[in-house]
Design a protein around this motif. Sequence first.
Motif, mmCIF file in Angstrom:
data_model
loop_
_atom_site.group_PDB
_atom_site.id
_atom_site.type_symbol
_atom_site.label_atom_id
_atom_site.label_comp_id
_atom_site.label_asym_id
_atom_site.label_seq_id
_atom_site.Cartn_x
_atom_site.Cartn_y
_atom_site.Cartn_z
ATOM 1 N N MET A 135 0.811 -1.213 0.000
ATOM 2 C CA MET A 135 0.000 0.000 0.000
ATOM 3 C C MET A 135 0.848 1.268 0.000
ATOM 4 O O MET A 135 2.066 1.214 0.104
ATOM 5 N N ASN A 136 0.162 2.392 -0.095
ATOM 6 C CA ASN A 136 0.806 3.700 -0.055
ATOM 7 C C ASN A 136 0.028 4.561 0.934
ATOM 8 O O ASN A 136 -0.796 5.385 0.561
ATOM 9 N N LYS A 138 0.077 6.401 5.180
ATOM 10 C CA LYS A 138 0.915 6.981 6.225
ATOM 11 C C LYS A 138 1.290 5.924 7.268
ATOM 12 O O LYS A 138 0.484 5.075 7.614
ATOM 13 N N LEU A 140 3.121 3.360 7.235
ATOM 14 C CA LEU A 140 3.050 1.973 6.793
ATOM 15 C C LEU A 140 4.161 1.111 7.382
ATOM 16 O O LEU A 140 3.964 -0.078 7.643
ATOM 17 N N ARG A 165 10.376 0.717 0.576
ATOM 18 C CA ARG A 165 9.652 1.061 -0.649
ATOM 19 C C ARG A 165 8.190 0.619 -0.528
ATOM 20 O O ARG A 165 7.906 -0.556 -0.393
ATOM 21 N N ASP A 166 7.310 1.597 -0.541
ATOM 22 C CA ASP A 166 5.883 1.293 -0.481
ATOM 23 C C ASP A 166 5.291 1.264 -1.892
ATOM 24 O O ASP A 166 6.010 1.302 -2.886
ATOM 25 N N ASP A 167 3.972 1.140 -1.988
ATOM 26 C CA ASP A 167 3.234 1.195 -3.255
ATOM 27 C C ASP A 167 3.588 0.058 -4.213
ATOM 28 O O ASP A 167 3.470 0.204 -5.428
ATOM 29 N N ASP A 169 1.924 -2.565 -4.708
ATOM 30 C CA ASP A 169 0.716 -3.026 -5.403
ATOM 31 C C ASP A 169 0.585 -2.353 -6.769
ATOM 32 O O ASP A 169 0.010 -2.914 -7.703
ATOM 33 N N THR A 170 1.139 -1.143 -6.872
ATOM 34 C CA THR A 170 1.160 -0.425 -8.156
ATOM 35 C C THR A 170 2.377 -0.818 -8.982
ATOM 36 O O THR A 170 2.275 -1.093 -10.185
#
Length: 207
Positions: A135-136, A138, A140, A165-167, A169-170
């Motif tokens: 996810m992206n 706060k 996290l 490194r977040d996000d 899923d994208t």
Amino acid sequence: MDCHLVALLGSPRREGNTAILLQEAIRGSEDAGCNVELIWVPGLQIKPCMEIFVCKQKPVCAIKDEMQVYYDMIRDADGLIVATPVMTMGVPGALKSFIDRFQVFYMAKYERRDPLVTPDQRKVRKMLLLSIAGMNIKNLFAGLLQTMHAFSEIIDCPLWDKLLRDDMDTIKDITTRPELLKEAYAKGYALGEAIKRAKSEVALAVE
């Protein structure tokens, strides 16, 4: 100056994005002159801590499984690289169980005031943390970081640097982000260099 690192892969996917990131960090450390021993934590035949507390009296665990091998390995290492995804806003189950079993180190250091890691080792040891999350949002990585800070202090291997490194899923495929792979390599290389430098300083102080 010899440098021996232990790399912990906390992901259940042995060839997933976390593993790819870890391999780059390992490659960096090896290029800096270190040898690196990789442990795939989800594949270990170990049980969770059962709070039997034999370790309050002596530096052993009452549970008879593979952990003694890893106690020795972690104690003797010059540093650690820990790579893990975030799951349920924290540390994945297998890695968390592994970490919890280091009550043996906790009791030695804080209960009996007789740490299993020597003061000279403490001057050398460093931990690099690599983590990805889907996810992206706060905070996290907040739960993961709290656990890893605690683990690093318990085993006297301070958290020295991190790559988060977040996000994902994208992003999905970390190999589409070569800058992340380059950063993991650079941090692994810097870890090896920093540890070798610290070992040299400790050796000079002893002479």
